[in-house]
Design an enzyme around this catalytic site. Structure first.
Site: not given
Ligand code: IMP
Ligand code: MG
Length: 172
Positions: A41-42, A97-98, A101, A129, A157, A163
């Site tokens: 949902k981000g 994408e939001d 990470d 990040k 969130d 959000r």
């Molecule tokens: P990844 O798969 O680790 O790259 O992370 C993806 C998802 O984790 C993102 O689409 C976010 O929904 C969530 N996420 C990562 N970092 C944060 C944060 O600092 N705050 C909130 N949600 C996060």
């Molecule tokens: Mg996300």
């Protein structure tokens, strides 16, 4: 309980940067229909604002995946909760994408979408990040590079809350 937070990116800064991103995408996709693919949902807040600022013809679809539990630590497993409604074959797809990470979500979604033969495929993320990257993942455009802090607001969130904040903040 009310957690404490500090503004990292203001509403004005978001607006300005997203306008620049929309303008750049309009140039890159001139004369084409762009199929925005949001990751629920981000990315919803970012995707709506980006789409409203774009002058190109835009169509939209959504996918839902999860890699996070209800806390701030990733489980490391990406699960597909909801697939797209329509085929992307032959379309100019932008995955919206939001935040990137660990990179797990986007590398999973990118692979899934590449296999479906779009005419072109790009990833646009509002936030990046890089310090937290575990899986290498190609991102064509990012709005802001941010430090390794847990952030909330503008779609992001903490345990499903915050959000709807119009800015991005660091949770203490
Ligand atoms: P990844 O798969 O680790 O790259 O992370 C993806 C998802 O984790 C993102 O689409 C976010 O929904 C969530 N996420 C990562 N970092 C944060 C944060 O600092 N705050 C909130 N949600 C996060
Ligand atoms: Mg996300």
């Amino acid at each position: 309980m009310q957690e404490e937070f500090e503004v990292l990116i203001s509403e004005e800064e978001l607006d300005k940067r997203i306008s620049e991103m929309a303008e750049q995408l309009d140039k890159e996709y001139e004369g084409k229909t762009v199929h925005l693919l949001g990751i629920l949902k981000g990315s919803v807040f970012f995707m709506c604002d980006l789409a409203k600022k774009m002058k190109s013809d835009v169509t939209m679809d959504f996918i839902s995946v999860s890699s996070y539990g209800d806390g701030t630590v990733s489980s490391g497993i990406v699960r597909l909760n909801k697939d797209l409604d329509e085929s992307i074959e032959g379309k100019n797809v932008i995955i919206v994408e939001d935040i990137v990470d660990s990179g797990r979500t986007l590398s999973y979604v990118r692979k899934l979408m590449e296999d479906r033969k779009p005419a072109s495929l790009k990833i646009v993320t509002l936030l990046d990040k890089p310090d937290r990257r575990v899986v290498d993942c190609k991102v064509e455009m990012s709005g802001f590079v941010i430090p390794d802090k847990y952030i909330i607001g503008y779609g992001l969130d903490y345990a499903q809350k915050y959000r709807n904040l119009p800015y991005i903040a660091v949770i203490q």
